[in-house]
Write an enzyme that holds these catalytic residues in place. Structure first.
Site, mmCIF file in Angstrom:
data_model
loop_
_atom_site.group_PDB
_atom_site.id
_atom_site.type_symbol
_atom_site.label_atom_id
_atom_site.label_comp_id
_atom_site.label_asym_id
_atom_site.label_seq_id
_atom_site.Cartn_x
_atom_site.Cartn_y
_atom_site.Cartn_z
ATOM 1 N N ASP A 126 0.854 -1.201 0.000
ATOM 2 C CA ASP A 126 0.000 0.000 0.000
ATOM 3 C C ASP A 126 0.885 1.244 0.000
ATOM 4 O OD1 ASP A 126 0.842 -0.517 2.684
ATOM 5 O OD2 ASP A 126 -0.787 0.717 3.472
ATOM 6 N N GLU A 180 0.123 -0.866 5.849
ATOM 7 C CA GLU A 180 1.198 -0.262 6.657
ATOM 8 C C GLU A 180 0.950 1.221 6.864
ATOM 9 O OE1 GLU A 180 4.975 1.416 8.003
ATOM 10 O OE2 GLU A 180 3.875 1.987 6.213
#
Ligand SMILES: [Zn+2]
Length: 457
Positions: free
Chosen positions: A90, A155
């Site tokens: 991400d 994250e």
């Protein structure tokens, strides 16, 4: 292992590797954006496909209540160490888009760098590991280590589903060493290993007196003022040498070896550059320590905010009923957050006057983490960097925390090596994020050499 052949292989595949990374960078996997759910899945699938295409086995998406985790492994070396690689697919949001010189999801090479959201943090670094696998498999055929990969898609939004997954899949993820490439080197062409992170103990301190604010004409001078008490307490938390005065605060601080302090002193550093980066008036901190030492090997106590009483426009004549401060302490090995919070509370209660009530609320905490620089895994990483970069790596710590490091350490009982290939000025959370291409290609070589060194061949 035939290093020259390995390096030649990476050099000969540069265009191809960049094109493959480009196809993953084009996916808009912004985890903070709820409208990008489809892109998150598309990215997890693209990463899985990239893993399968280089020969990684048992590739599987593990669904969570958020974005899927991608797992894969290659375990054909019984009796040899197992390395677990962590990364995230991400990325941060791209606003303000108008400040990007080229669109964030159109990877573009300019000069020595590749520009795209995620190029440095962390798709580029994740990809380094996949290409290292490919290089090793092509050149050597077999591996001196067993490999496991876990890549998450959350994250940038706090890794909420990673920790429970690690805890409930400790067998699946069991490893002898965890390698994370999601940090920065100290500078360009300066091979760096980060071996320590500070922890955190966060508390909220409230001083109370009356139930409501009192008229300062009717009561001023005859009752305690909580703002005064709070200011007095805060003023007594440090001495004039910048040391924290909470008794026993430093008791558990592990001795830092001369070798480590020499390593820190060896790093290029200038006050001017530090002041440029921080915008501060002057360096300041605990007497007897350099700026990097203050940031990395010393614990701190900071008031993060303070409020109480009347703060609006004009005048209002009151004795405030309460005053609050948010206070955080950055911890170093071997301090424990619970003990530090207890010490803080005892000290505050001891110095607070009996004319007001003191309340403490624990907000959050995390323990410091360290992998000693003489640990075999750190030595292997150091040897790999030196092999590829031709220079002895710098050893740094990080003043902040990376929560997943501790989770891996605690749940798997394995040391974590932070082998980052980013740079501090690569705008990882800002417009025009980029990745220094030399670090990308040399990162691939380094990781392959690292597997060789860990395998002890
Ligand atoms: Zn990252």
């Amino acid at each position: 292992m035939d290093y020259p052949r390995l390096f030649e292989f990476v050099e000969s595949r540069k265009e191809e590797f960049l094109a493959e990374l480009g196809s993953i960078l084009r996916i808009q996997s912004v985890s903070a954006d709820p409208t990008k759910k489809g892109e998150m899945l598309r990215c997890a699938e693209a990463v899985s496909a990239a893993m399968r295409s280089v020969g990684i086995e048992n590739v599987k998406l593990h669904e969570t209540e958020g974005n899927p985790l991608v797992y894969g492994d290659y375990q054909h070396s019984p009796g040899r160490p197992t390395v677990l690689v962590y990364g995230h697919y991400d990325v941060q949001p791209v606003d303000p888009v108008s400040e990007w010189e080229t669109p964030p999801f159109e990877p573009t090479v300019r000069g020595s760098d590749l520009y795209a959201r995620g190029s440095s943090d962390d798709k580029g670094q994740l990809f380094i590991h996949l290409k290292a696998f490919q290089a090793m498999k092509t050149i050597e055929g077999d591996f001196p280590v067993n490999l496991k990969y876990i890549f998450e898609g959350e994250e940038e939004i706090g890794s909420v589903h990673l920790e429970p997954f690690i805890r409930s899949h400790a067998d699946l993820l069991k490893a002898d060493v965890v390698v994370i490439s999601d940090t920065a080197m100290y500078g360009r062409d300066m091979p760096t290993i980060c071996y320590g992170l500070r922890g955190m103990a966060y508390t909220e301190l409230t001083v109370r007196n009356a139930q409501v604010d009192l008229h300062s004409g009717s009561f001023g001078g005859a009752v305690e003022n909580p703002v005064h008490v709070l200011a007095d307490i805060i003023s007594r938390l440090h001495d004039r040498y910048g040391r924290v005065t909470v008794p026993h605060f430093y008791d558990d601080v592990a001795q830092v070896s001369d070798v480590e302090r020499e390593e820190i002193a060896r790093l290029p550093y200038s006050d001017a550059e530090f002041l440029r980066q921080s915008g501060a008036v002057a360096p300041f901190g605990e007497y007897g320590y350099s700026t990097n030492e203050r940031l990395w090997i010393r614990p701190t106590l900071d008031v993060n905010g303070i409020f109480g009483g009347f703060t609006g426009e004009g005048a209002k004549t009151i004795i405030p009923s309460k005053a609050t401060a948010k206070i955080s302490m950055r911890l170093v090995p071997d301090q424990k957050s619970t003990r530090v919070l207890d010490l803080f509370e005892s000290f505050v209660r001891e110095i607070a006057p009996p004319t007001a009530i003191v309340e403490l609320k624990k907000l959050h905490s995390g323990e410091p983490a360290i992998t000693p620089i003489d640990h075999p895994a750190v030595r292997a990483a150091s040897a790999a960097l030196e092999q590829v970069f031709g220079a002895k790596p710098y050893f740094i710590r990080e003043g902040g925390s990376i929560p997943e490091v501790l989770t891996f350490q605690e749940s798997l009982g394995a040391p974590v090596v932070l082998l980052g290939f980013g740079l501090p000025d690569e705008n990882s959370h800002a417009p025009n994020e980029h990745l220094y291409l030399r670090h990308f290609f040399d990162g691939i070589k380094t990781v392959a050499v690292l597997y060789d060194k860990i395998g002890g061949k």
